[in-house]
Design an enzyme around this catalytic site. Structure first.
Site, PDB file in Angstrom:
ATOM      1  N   TYR A 137       0.846  -1.195   0.000  1.00  6.68           N
ATOM      2  CA  TYR A 137       0.000   0.000   0.000  1.00  6.68           C
ATOM      3  C   TYR A 137       0.875   1.236   0.000  1.00  6.68           C
ATOM      4  O   TYR A 137       1.827   1.335   0.777  1.00  6.68           O
ATOM      5  CB  TYR A 137      -0.894  -0.001   1.243  1.00  6.68           C
ATOM      6  CG  TYR A 137      -1.821   1.200   1.354  1.00  6.68           C
ATOM      7  CD1 TYR A 137      -2.828   1.417   0.420  1.00  6.68           C
ATOM      8  CD2 TYR A 137      -1.687   2.112   2.397  1.00  6.68           C
ATOM      9  CE1 TYR A 137      -3.687   2.510   0.526  1.00  6.68           C
ATOM     10  CE2 TYR A 137      -2.542   3.207   2.516  1.00  6.68           C
ATOM     11  CZ  TYR A 137      -3.537   3.403   1.571  1.00  6.68           C
ATOM     12  OH  TYR A 137      -4.378   4.482   1.683  1.00  6.68           O
ATOM     13  N   ASP A 170       9.144   2.786   0.371  1.00  7.02           N
ATOM     14  CA  ASP A 170       8.056   3.435   1.096  1.00  7.02           C
ATOM     15  C   ASP A 170       8.196   3.012   2.557  1.00  7.02           C
ATOM     16  O   ASP A 170       7.790   1.917   2.949  1.00  7.02           O
ATOM     17  CB  ASP A 170       6.705   3.008   0.515  1.00  7.02           C
ATOM     18  CG  ASP A 170       5.533   3.632   1.277  1.00  7.02           C
ATOM     19  OD1 ASP A 170       5.783   4.283   2.313  1.00  7.02           O
ATOM     20  OD2 ASP A 170       4.384   3.450   0.831  1.00  7.02           O
ATOM     21  N   LYS A 204       3.650   8.440   9.505  1.00  2.56           N
ATOM     22  CA  LYS A 204       3.367   7.770  10.779  1.00  2.56           C
ATOM     23  C   LYS A 204       4.310   8.204  11.912  1.00  2.56           C
ATOM     24  O   LYS A 204       4.091   9.266  12.483  1.00  2.56           O
ATOM     25  CB  LYS A 204       3.327   6.260  10.569  1.00  2.56           C
ATOM     26  CG  LYS A 204       2.184   5.902   9.585  1.00  2.56           C
ATOM     27  CD  LYS A 204       1.814   4.450   9.473  1.00  2.56           C
ATOM     28  CE  LYS A 204       0.517   4.291   8.713  1.00  2.56           C
ATOM     29  NZ  LYS A 204       0.613   3.692   7.394  1.00  2.56           N
TER      30      LYS A 204
HETATM   31  C1  LIG Z   1       0.014   4.221   6.047  1.00  2.00           C
HETATM   32  C2  LIG Z   1       0.795   4.059   4.826  1.00  2.00           C
HETATM   33  C3  LIG Z   1       0.704   4.962   3.753  1.00  2.00           C
HETATM   34  C4  LIG Z   1      -0.308   6.077   3.731  1.00  2.00           C
HETATM   35  O1  LIG Z   1      -0.109   7.007   4.746  1.00  2.00           O
HETATM   36  P1  LIG Z   1      -1.344   7.944   5.211  1.00  2.00           P
HETATM   37  O2  LIG Z   1      -0.723   8.847   6.223  1.00  2.00           O
HETATM   38  O3  LIG Z   1      -2.367   7.022   5.772  1.00  2.00           O
HETATM   39  O4  LIG Z   1      -1.820   8.667   4.012  1.00  2.00           O
HETATM   40  C5  LIG Z   1       1.543   4.803   2.687  1.00  2.00           C
HETATM   41  N1  LIG Z   1       2.451   3.797   2.641  1.00  2.00           N
HETATM   42  C6  LIG Z   1       2.560   2.905   3.648  1.00  2.00           C
HETATM   43  C7  LIG Z   1       3.593   1.833   3.556  1.00  2.00           C
HETATM   44  C8  LIG Z   1       1.735   2.985   4.758  1.00  2.00           C
HETATM   45  O5  LIG Z   1       1.824   2.074   5.718  1.00  2.00           O
END
Ligand SMILES: *Cc1c(COP(=O)(O)O)cnc(C)c1O
Length: 433
Positions: A149, A244, A272
């Site tokens: 994601y 990511d 995060k």
């Molecule tokens: C949570 C997450 C996102 C998206 O971040 P948001 O702050 O929810 O928009 C993107 N990449 C990874 C790997 C994530 O865990």
């Protein structure tokens, strides 16, 4: 700790009202209980390793606001720093020195990052990094992996893991085919598939983006050689490698997955943990690429609230706490104890299970292992997981409401918390087996 008939009447009332005024009653789909059954618990307050709901029930929390609460919720030092900053203003819309401070901390910590741009969420960071990949290489295609994601931008909503998988949506209506036509996907841990994609699309692929440890399809770790292989393949093909690290950054080690595995990408996204519970995202990398971002260069990306003093303060304080001697050793020890206890409890109850942990992140699947990609993750028994989730709630433990989410521990999770959690798992596994 024994199961009690959980009274969640206030939660039910609030959620019923919420559903009439917000789609599905939530501000983010992963908070709904669609895949585990029952109704979401409405939180009232959080502190340390605990969350309290509006009916006064207390839970040991393994979601931690989906990652940010790594020092424990509402850490007194973070709160004190926030109070101080609050007096000076919440948003300037002009440069503030706190941005320099957090940027320096990120650059010092994350091996690949020489320059950084702050945004307001992980989604924003991933959207921007994608534009930057294309701007820098002059190529339009991107390779991502099934089950990873990268936020909800159009181009990434292809085989995008937990949130989407949990709801059983193949992709999403409203995403133009023309957009996702440039998104190529491969199974995680499959270098051959990536090699083939490069061969089939010569000089067209801007780069490869991945979660260096997957937390959005349960919890999947890279097999030895996978990250290294991607580094070589991208180099050979004139493409960029992007980690990511929105979830893994400052979570599996202070320098994220790239420090932990010793593989250095060209660009990195974060979120995060670096916001310490406030909305912050960031992307960064080598100066040569980052200098393309406006106003230093031509690639446009902006944000009204980006780098606001409040968010920067929470991030700085959180990273300061994480930098303290022994923080990650403690996180790792806590998490290892938890996951090995979970595996043992399931086996004693005669259930099939496989799972692991790194740093402050863990996950398990209710099926035979190993799980190396999203296809294999799908063998997990989601119906049993739903029952487990309910049984754990009744015993005061809050797990992510999906079989395809990683779990998060914090520095506030004590041995007593882990003991209580494992007792709850033993009872719950027995109850559902
Ligand atoms: C949570 C997450 C996102 C998206 O971040 P948001 O702050 O929810 O928009 C993107 N990449 C990874 C790997 C994530 O865990």
């Amino acid at each position: 700790m024994t199961a009690n008939a959980l009274n969640t009447s206030r939660s039910k009332e609030i959620f019923r009202a919420a559903q009439e005024i917000m789609p599905g009653g939530v501000s983010s789909p992963v908070r709904a209980f669609k895949s585990v059954g029952g109704q979401p618990i409405v939180f009232d307050r959080v502190k340390g390793s605990y969350a309290w709901d509006v009916d006064g029930n207390r839970y040991i929390d393994y979601v931690g606001s989906w990652g940010p609460a790594i020092c424990g919720h509402t850490h007194p030092e973070v709160i004190a720093a926030l109070h101080e900053t609050l007096e000076k203003g919440t948003s300037f819309g002009a440069p503030c020195e706190l941005e320099n401070n957090l940027a320096k901390m990120v650059i010092d910590a994350v091996p690949s990052v020489e320059m950084v741009r702050f945004v307001n969420s992980g989604t924003e960071a991933c959207m921007a990094v994608l534009r930057l990949m294309r701007a820098f290489t002059g190529r339009e295609k991107v390779i991502k992996f099934e089950g990873c994601y990268h936020g909800h931008a159009d181009m990434f909503l292809v085989k995008a893991g937990s949130g989407v998988a949990t709801l059983g949506l193949p992709d999403s209506p409203g995403v133009p085919r023309s957009t996702t036509a440039n998104t190529l996907t491969a199974p995680y841990n499959d270098l051959e598939a990536v090699k083939e994609l490069f061969a089939e699309n010569p000089d067209a692929i801007s780069g490869v983006i991945l979660e260096p440890v997957v937390g959005n399809a349960g919890f999947i770790t890279p097999e030895p050689g996978f990250l290294e292989g991607l580094r070589e393949l991208t180099k050979e093909n004139g493409a960029l490698l992007v980690f990511d690290e929105v979830m893994t950054g400052f979570r599996i080690s202070y320098g994220g997955a790239q420090a932990r595995f010793g593989v250095t990408p060209d660009l990195t996204t974060m979120g995060k943990v670096i916001g310490g519970g406030l909305p912050v995202g960031a992307y960064g990398g080598i100066a040569e690429i980052m200098e393309m971002v406006a106003p230093a260069g031509p690639m446009y990306q902006a944000g009204t609230l980006s780098g606001n003093p409040l968010a920067m303060t929470a991030g700085i304080k959180t990273l300061e706490l994480l930098k303290q001697e022994g923080a990650y050793e403690r996180l790792e020890t806590t998490t290892k104890r938890l996951i090995s206890g979970i595996l043992q409890a399931a086996e004693e109850a005669g259930l099939q299970i496989t799972g692991s942990s790194i740093g402050g992140m863990f996950g398990f699947y209710l099926c035979e292992g190993p799980v190396r990609n999203f296809e294999e993750a799908k063998s997990t028994d989601t119906e049993k997981f739903g029952k487990l989730h309910r049984a754990m709630l009744e015993r005061g433990v809050y797990l992510a409401p999906s079989a395809f989410e990683a779990g998060f521990t914090s520095l506030a999770h004590s041995d007593v918390d882990i003991d209580a959690t494992l007792e709850a798992f033993r009872e719950s596994f027995t109850a559902i087996s």
